[in-house]
Design a protein around this motif. Sequence first.
Motif, PDB file in Angstrom:
ATOM      1  N   GLN A  69     -36.243  12.747 -24.969  1.00  0.00           N
ATOM      2  CA  GLN A  69     -35.876  12.511 -23.571  1.00  0.00           C
ATOM      3  C   GLN A  69     -36.883  13.078 -22.570  1.00  0.00           C
ATOM      4  N   SER A 153     -34.211  10.091 -17.937  1.00  0.00           N
ATOM      5  CA  SER A 153     -32.984   9.405 -18.343  1.00  0.00           C
ATOM      6  C   SER A 153     -33.041   7.953 -17.899  1.00  0.00           C
ATOM      7  N   TYR A 155     -30.747   3.916 -17.736  1.00  0.00           N
ATOM      8  CA  TYR A 155     -29.460   3.235 -17.740  1.00  0.00           C
ATOM      9  C   TYR A 155     -29.709   1.737 -17.632  1.00  0.00           C
ATOM     10  N   GLN A 177     -29.762  16.722 -18.829  1.00  0.00           N
ATOM     11  CA  GLN A 177     -29.697  15.368 -19.365  1.00  0.00           C
ATOM     12  C   GLN A 177     -28.479  14.623 -18.849  1.00  0.00           C
ATOM     13  N   GLU A 178     -27.362  15.341 -18.747  1.00  0.00           N
ATOM     14  CA  GLU A 178     -26.133  14.721 -18.246  1.00  0.00           C
ATOM     15  C   GLU A 178     -26.277  14.324 -16.784  1.00  0.00           C
ATOM     16  N   LYS A 181     -28.405  11.181 -16.639  1.00  0.00           N
ATOM     17  CA  LYS A 181     -27.665   9.958 -16.963  1.00  0.00           C
ATOM     18  C   LYS A 181     -26.836   9.487 -15.770  1.00  0.00           C
ATOM     19  N   ASP A 182     -26.189  10.445 -15.101  1.00  0.00           N
ATOM     20  CA  ASP A 182     -25.392  10.094 -13.926  1.00  0.00           C
ATOM     21  C   ASP A 182     -26.260   9.502 -12.820  1.00  0.00           C
TER      22      ASP A 182
END
Length: 298
Positions: A69, A153, A155, A177-178, A181-182
Amino acid sequence: MSVTAAQVKELRQKTGVGMMECKKALTETGGDIEKAILYLRERGMSRAAKKADRVTAEGLVKVVISDDQTAGSVVEVNCETDFVSKNEDFIKFIDQVAKLALDNSVNDIDQLKALDMDGKSVGDTLTSLIATIGENLNLRRVATLKAANGVVSGYTHMGGRIGTLVLLEGATGEDVQEVGKDLAMHAAAASPRYLKSDDVNPAEVEQEKELGKKKLLEQGKPENMIEKILVGQINKFYKEICLVEQAFVKDPNYTVKKLVDEKGKGAELSAYVRFQLGEGIEKKQENFAEEVAAQLKS
């Protein structure tokens, strides 16, 4: 005569054929572009060359992220119809191209087309695929983000119609990382046009001010109040188009900047990419009734 790079580029743009084939065609035809197109059509590249002027506004946007990542790539490959975007060979091609872009940190479409794919260049592989599938295809754009000390990240939204990347620099770990992603999901949904207000074209800001001023004068607002009102309007404008200033889609109580500040473990949102399939491509408007009527008259 010697063939110039400009001639090769022009022929390539008109036909979609690879550079080496274009150079050979121009050499054989004395640098005559039209004769070179005919030369290509008379040979194995004919089907691709004939389709080169067809509009390609369908296709797929593909996002790939490295296992650690720290890097990500997004590519857009276009075709003429939504049907072909579901073709296995088409999907396999875009998967391979995206992986090549990631492995080679590509941000330039010509560089991507020149890379090797199973013994042929990506550009020549695309040309062969055009002949196989029977539609014009276009490897339109590519972008890669890499983190020096951070997280990338990505999407994908609507089955490959929108793809995003975000780069959070300065911290790593699962929490970062979270957040990444958001934010990648947010960028897909909120359609930001700039990262921050400093990036906005000054001419666009001035145009927005002029439009705002004209409306305020028409509403009869006193001139000594207009400048103050415009400040608020421009700040609202920034919040609509700048990623860091937008209200976070999952919790509007947070701006994107506030979310990163509070939950990003010291990371900074330093870059993003958003590709929406076919944006900026003028699609041909079909009228089935008119088409049938024309056929009946002929």
